[in-house]
Design an enzyme around this catalytic site. Structure first.
Site, PDB file in Angstrom:
ATOM      1  N   PHE A 198     -24.745   8.414  24.020  1.00  0.00           N
ATOM      2  CA  PHE A 198     -23.774   7.352  24.257  1.00  0.00           C
ATOM      3  C   PHE A 198     -24.269   6.457  25.388  1.00  0.00           C
ATOM      4  CE2 PHE A 198     -21.142  10.282  21.921  1.00  0.00           C
ATOM      5  CZ  PHE A 198     -20.222   9.470  21.256  1.00  0.00           C
ATOM      6  N   TYR A 213     -25.276  14.382  27.506  1.00  0.00           N
ATOM      7  CA  TYR A 213     -26.656  14.353  27.008  1.00  0.00           C
ATOM      8  C   TYR A 213     -27.506  15.407  27.726  1.00  0.00           C
ATOM      9  CZ  TYR A 213     -31.105  12.409  25.393  1.00  0.00           C
ATOM     10  OH  TYR A 213     -32.336  12.236  24.807  1.00  0.00           O
TER      11      TYR A 213
END
Length: 280
Positions: free
Chosen positions: A93, A190
């Site tokens: 993202f 992440y």
């Protein structure tokens, strides 16, 4: 005898595309560029055709188990097995993403960890003895990015099982929902997804040692791709160097390792590696 075969997930752009290019130039066998979107994948194949290269194409959405099973059956029937598997597909993202942190955590882990795990569970049974698996991780997949010492110890436990690792990944998602993740894990989903992938790599290697299969994780460098919003300093071909090294050239003794973009083996559980500016 069936030709040898190499497979790259998420191969229609970025590092995956460059890995396919590199394999086409050197791998002695068929190379499959796979992608979730068939149109984009075939367009990427066409681009490589213009360079005089001849990758083959098959649709493969790692987040759809049925898609992975269709691909497995195709490869098994045509080749009998896989010689090189590069698990490159993944998502990140953007910093300004509008989705809640909880949604970002669930989706990032779903694709970058759980979908790669499922893909491996489906495809590993058809890996040929001597095969090589390359899991594309990140600088952010280094264990030092996890803040809690107890979590680091659990993730690095040589007896850790895949179900236990998956439980930890689900715990992170739950901690994000409750807003208690940042002091224990990291501020980034992440990071956790790539730490999870690297931990998975080590477990997979332990499970596959008796089949002489090499499984390694790699930090490809900070590469100019969509995923980095084109802020990366390396070209996609430079980002493919270390993955290609593991797929084609690394000694057989390199297994279950975390490998840097310059092909160095790095201690995953040690201090953070020397950070080359912007290399993540």
């Amino acid at each position: 005898m069936a030709s040898k075969v190499a497979v790259v997930t998420g191969g229609n752009k970025g590092i995956g595309f460059a890995i396919v290019r590199g394999l086409c130039k050197r791998f002695e066998g068929d190379v499959y560029l796979t992608s979730r979107d068939e149109e984009r994948g075939k367009k990427a194949v066409s681009e490589l055709n213009k360079e005089g290269l001849s990758p083959l194409y098959h649709q493969l959405d790692i987040s759809d188990k049925e898609s992975v099973e269709v691909f497995r059956d195709f490869i098994k029937e045509k080749y009998g097995g896989i010689d090189v598997l590069v698990n490159n597909a993944g998502i990140a993202f953007k910093d300004d993403a509008k989705e809640s942190l909880a949604v970002q955590a669930a989706e990032t882990l779903r694709v970058n960890y759980f979908s790669v795990l499922t893909t491996c569970e489906v495809l590993f049974p058809i890996l040929r003895n001597g095969a090589r698996v390359v899991n594309v991780s990140s600088f952010l997949g280094h264990l030092s990015h996890i803040k809690s010492e107890s979590l680091r110890n659990r993730l690095n436990d040589p007896k850790l099982t895949i179900p236990e690792l998956s439980e930890l990944m689900n715990q992170f998602i739950e901690d994000v929902k409750q807003g208690i993740h940042s002091d224990k894990w990291a501020n980034s989903s992440y990071v956790v997804s790539k730490v999870g992938l690297t931990a998975l790599t080590k477990i997979q290697q332990r499970q596959l040692n008796d089949r002489d299969i090499k499984v390694n994780a790699v930090h490809p460098g900070y590469v100019d791709t969509d995923l980095t919003s084109h802020k990366g300093t390396l070209s996609i071909d430079e980002g493919a160097v270390a993955p290609l090294f593991l797929a084609l050239d690394a000694p057989d003794s390199v297994r279950g390792q975390y490998v840097w973009c310059d092909k160095r083996i790095v201690d995953w559980d040690g201090p953070s590696p020397i950070i080359v500016k912007n290399h993540f």
